[in-house]
Design a protein around this motif. Structure first.
Motif, PDB file in Angstrom:
ATOM      1  N   ALA A  92       0.825  -1.212   0.000  1.00 23.67           N
ATOM      2  CA  ALA A  92       0.000   0.000   0.000  1.00 23.67           C
ATOM      3  C   ALA A  92       0.856   1.258   0.000  1.00 23.67           C
ATOM      4  CB  ALA A  92      -0.941   0.001   1.204  1.00 23.67           C
ATOM      5  N   PHE A  93       2.072   1.185   0.550  1.00 25.90           N
ATOM      6  CA  PHE A  93       2.876   2.404   0.685  1.00 25.90           C
ATOM      7  C   PHE A  93       4.300   2.291   0.160  1.00 25.90           C
ATOM      8  CE2 PHE A  93       3.740  -0.036   4.506  1.00 25.90           C
ATOM      9  CZ  PHE A  93       5.104   0.154   4.715  1.00 25.90           C
ATOM     10  N   ILE A  94       4.781   1.073  -0.094  1.00 26.57           N
ATOM     11  CA  ILE A  94       6.171   0.906  -0.499  1.00 26.57           C
ATOM     12  C   ILE A  94       6.411   1.519  -1.879  1.00 26.57           C
ATOM     13  CG2 ILE A  94       6.115  -1.300  -1.744  1.00 26.57           C
ATOM     14  CD1 ILE A  94       8.472  -0.504   1.175  1.00 26.57           C
ATOM     15  N   SER A  95       7.560   2.135  -2.068  1.00 21.95           N
ATOM     16  CA  SER A  95       7.984   2.770  -3.329  1.00 21.95           C
ATOM     17  C   SER A  95       7.144   3.991  -3.701  1.00 21.95           C
ATOM     18  CB  SER A  95       7.949   1.757  -4.495  1.00 21.95           C
ATOM     19  OG  SER A  95       8.808   0.664  -4.250  1.00 21.95           O
ATOM     20  N   LYS A  96       6.334   4.483  -2.777  1.00 20.59           N
ATOM     21  CA  LYS A  96       5.448   5.602  -3.079  1.00 20.59           C
ATOM     22  C   LYS A  96       5.801   6.825  -2.234  1.00 20.59           C
ATOM     23  CE  LYS A  96       1.688   2.352  -4.062  1.00 20.59           C
ATOM     24  NZ  LYS A  96       0.354   1.873  -3.648  1.00 20.59           N
ATOM     25  N   PRO A  98       5.357   9.186   0.485  1.00 19.04           N
ATOM     26  CA  PRO A  98       4.593   8.995   1.722  1.00 19.04           C
ATOM     27  C   PRO A  98       3.591  10.097   2.018  1.00 19.04           C
ATOM     28  CG  PRO A  98       6.840   9.646   2.213  1.00 19.04           C
ATOM     29  CD  PRO A  98       6.791   9.395   0.740  1.00 19.04           C
ATOM     30  N   CYS A  99       3.569  11.144   1.226  1.00 13.44           N
ATOM     31  CA  CYS A  99       2.568  12.206   1.380  1.00 13.44           C
ATOM     32  C   CYS A  99       1.471  12.094   0.316  1.00 13.44           C
ATOM     33  CB  CYS A  99       3.221  13.583   1.303  1.00 13.44           C
ATOM     34  SG  CYS A  99       3.916  14.133   2.880  1.00 13.44           S
ATOM     35  N   ASN A 100       1.497  11.014  -0.454  1.00  9.84           N
ATOM     36  CA  ASN A 100       0.528  10.872  -1.534  1.00  9.84           C
ATOM     37  C   ASN A 100      -0.089   9.477  -1.537  1.00  9.84           C
ATOM     38  OD1 ASN A 100      -0.926  11.794  -3.768  1.00  9.84           O
ATOM     39  ND2 ASN A 100       0.599  11.024  -5.222  1.00  9.84           N
ATOM     40  N   ILE A 101      -0.439   8.983  -0.348  1.00  7.30           N
ATOM     41  CA  ILE A 101      -1.065   7.672  -0.206  1.00  7.30           C
ATOM     42  C   ILE A 101      -2.575   7.858  -0.179  1.00  7.30           C
ATOM     43  CG2 ILE A 101      -1.183   5.575   1.168  1.00  7.30           C
ATOM     44  CD1 ILE A 101       1.584   6.173  -0.021  1.00  7.30           C
ATOM     45  N   THR A 102      -3.290   7.070  -0.957  1.00  2.38           N
ATOM     46  CA  THR A 102      -4.732   7.230  -1.098  1.00  2.38           C
ATOM     47  C   THR A 102      -5.505   6.123  -0.389  1.00  2.38           C
ATOM     48  OG1 THR A 102      -4.894   5.913  -3.135  1.00  2.38           O
ATOM     49  CG2 THR A 102      -4.321   8.256  -3.366  1.00  2.38           C
ATOM     50  N   PRO A 174       6.727  11.515   7.493  1.00  2.00           N
ATOM     51  CA  PRO A 174       5.958  12.735   7.757  1.00  2.00           C
ATOM     52  C   PRO A 174       5.216  12.652   9.084  1.00  2.00           C
ATOM     53  CG  PRO A 174       5.583  11.953   5.516  1.00  2.00           C
ATOM     54  CD  PRO A 174       6.324  10.859   6.231  1.00  2.00           C
ATOM     55  N   GLN A 175       5.180  13.753   9.799  1.00  2.00           N
ATOM     56  CA  GLN A 175       4.350  13.827  10.994  1.00  2.00           C
ATOM     57  C   GLN A 175       2.880  13.814  10.601  1.00  2.00           C
ATOM     58  OE1 GLN A 175       5.704  17.393  13.004  1.00  2.00           O
ATOM     59  NE2 GLN A 175       7.286  16.298  14.119  1.00  2.00           N
ATOM     60  N   TRP A 176       2.014  13.590  11.603  1.00  2.00           N
ATOM     61  CA  TRP A 176       0.577  13.455  11.351  1.00  2.00           C
ATOM     62  C   TRP A 176       0.037  14.636  10.545  1.00  2.00           C
ATOM     63  CZ3 TRP A 176      -2.901   9.592  12.124  1.00  2.00           C
ATOM     64  CH2 TRP A 176      -4.257   9.918  12.041  1.00  2.00           C
ATOM     65  N   HIS A 177       0.401  15.870  10.926  1.00  2.00           N
ATOM     66  CA  HIS A 177      -0.127  17.059  10.267  1.00  2.00           C
ATOM     67  C   HIS A 177       0.821  17.620   9.198  1.00  2.00           C
ATOM     68  CE1 HIS A 177      -3.618  17.321  12.850  1.00  2.00           C
ATOM     69  NE2 HIS A 177      -2.850  17.237  13.931  1.00  2.00           N
ATOM     70  N   GLU A 178       1.918  16.925   8.930  1.00  2.00           N
ATOM     71  CA  GLU A 178       2.874  17.441   7.942  1.00  2.00           C
ATOM     72  C   GLU A 178       2.297  17.396   6.532  1.00  2.00           C
ATOM     73  OE1 GLU A 178       7.621  16.919   6.840  1.00  2.00           O
ATOM     74  OE2 GLU A 178       6.712  15.779   8.477  1.00  2.00           O
ATOM     75  N   CYS A 179       1.508  16.383   6.255  1.00  2.00           N
ATOM     76  CA  CYS A 179       0.789  16.308   4.980  1.00  2.00           C
ATOM     77  C   CYS A 179      -0.456  15.459   5.198  1.00  2.00           C
ATOM     78  CB  CYS A 179       1.654  15.752   3.863  1.00  2.00           C
ATOM     79  SG  CYS A 179       2.506  14.203   4.237  1.00  2.00           S
ATOM     80  N   ALA A 180      -1.533  15.830   4.537  1.00  2.00           N
ATOM     81  CA  ALA A 180      -2.846  15.237   4.824  1.00  2.00           C
ATOM     82  C   ALA A 180      -2.939  13.768   4.451  1.00  2.00           C
ATOM     83  CB  ALA A 180      -3.933  16.032   4.093  1.00  2.00           C
ATOM     84  N   ASN A 181      -2.216  13.344   3.418  1.00  2.64           N
ATOM     85  CA  ASN A 181      -2.347  11.973   2.914  1.00  2.64           C
ATOM     86  C   ASN A 181      -1.098  11.149   3.172  1.00  2.64           C
ATOM     87  OD1 ASN A 181      -4.991  12.431   1.838  1.00  2.64           O
ATOM     88  ND2 ASN A 181      -4.060  13.505   0.128  1.00  2.64           N
ATOM     89  N   ASN A 182      -0.530  11.295   4.372  1.00  2.00           N
ATOM     90  CA  ASN A 182       0.659  10.495   4.660  1.00  2.00           C
ATOM     91  C   ASN A 182       0.277   9.039   4.950  1.00  2.00           C
ATOM     92  OD1 ASN A 182       0.434   9.977   7.617  1.00  2.00           O
ATOM     93  ND2 ASN A 182       0.655  12.192   7.794  1.00  2.00           N
TER      94      ASN A 182
END
Length: 302
Positions: A92-96, A98-102, A174-182
């Motif tokens: 779900a998150f590897i190679s992506k 980390p601020c653009n996970i859907t 990224p911290q919780w609020h560092e980017c919305a879609n982490n």
């Protein structure tokens, strides 16, 4: 003729030897460059630098251990493939970025780990993490998201990947609020949405009345879970507003934020009730605060 042939042969040998030496030198240089490149690539200073700490150490081992424990001890009737769950989670998150996970990235995982929740057993919470889970552990008849498999496996863990590289980033995330879609914020939003959608019957909610707004707009409960309750399945929401023992209350069932929540819930045609400091929850608080006056005086029924 023999002398010329011998001289020609020696010259040819020298050329071959020189070519071999050049080839070896070039090969050694190539190996050296490759080693330097790999070392540089793996250097923490070259990884994306986020404000939060890196992925939890031994992430795979922790999640697999929790999965096996859940399947063998907590819910032995559940038939799951923990290795497949881990691989699906990682994908779900590897190679992506980390601020653009859907949400779609986590859908395969949710389909593997979600199972029916009995009616009347859902407990939602906001800013009451520790107390809510103490209550479900002692009371035994209500379930939070962290009591379900996906939440149980991921609770209190951090994870993220590295763009275009099949690795977990153990240096920073990224911290919780560092980017919305982490990576982990999107996970909890996705899991919370599905947990709320699956609720039926009576839904219990534990909120913190010792902060200015018990129903806080930015919380997952306010921004997501409330709006994904299905009024065709949920007929009653029971709110518990909890206050710190010995502290001054900042919000209560009669406060403006709870009135706002009531308006939203009744607008969904779900019956609403609210209680400040129910006795069963306060008893748990008194275990840590036995000398507080409210804990030393027997309360009579209202």
């Amino acid at each position: 003729m023999v002398r010329e042939s011998s001289s020609h042969w020696r010259q040819k040998c020298r050329c071959l030897l020189l070519g071999l030496i050049i080839t070896l030198i070039l090969g050694a240089v190539a190996v050296f460059v490759a080693v330097v490149f790999v070392h540089k690539r793996d250097s923490p200073s070259e990884l994306p630098q986020w404000k939060g700490r890196g992925s939890t150490a031994n992430l795979k081992e922790i999640m697999l251990g929790r999965c096996f424990n859940y399947a063998r001890i907590r819910n032995p009737n559940l038939r799951i493939d923990c290795l497949k769950i881990w691989e699906t989670f990682k994908n779900a998150f590897i190679s992506k970025n980390p601020c653009n996970i859907t949400e779609q990235d986590y859908q395969p995982l949710m389909e593997l780990t979600t199972y029916p929740i009995p009616c009347n057993k859902t407990l939602l919470w906001s800013k009451t993490n520790e107390l809510a889970h103490q209550y479900t552990k002692v009371q035994g008849n209500l379930l939070t998201l962290e009591d379900m498999l996906p939440g149980y496996m991921a609770d209190k863990l951090i994870w993220c990947g590295i763009p275009s590289r099949p690795e977990i980033n153990y240096q920073s995330c990224p911290q919780w609020h560092e980017c919305a879609n982490n990576s982990y914020r999107t996970f909890w939003k996705t899991a919370s949405k599905r947990f709320a959608e699956a609720a039926c019957g009576v839904v219990h909610v534990m909120l913190n009345g010792s902060i200015s707004q018990a129903f806080e707009n930015s919380s997952i409960f306010a921004s997501l879970e409330v709006h994904h309750l299905n009024p065709k399945k949920v007929h009653l929401m029971k709110i518990w507003v909890i206050h710190n023992i010995g502290g001054e209350p900042s919000d209560s069932c009669s406060g403006s934020s709870i009135k706002k929540l009531k308006s939203i819930i009744e607008g969904k045609n779900i019956t609403f009730s609210c209680e400040d400091d129910p006795r069963a929850v306060q008893f748990l608080q008194c275990v840590r605060n036995p000398e507080e006056p409210v804990c030393r005086v027997c309360r009579t029924e209202q």
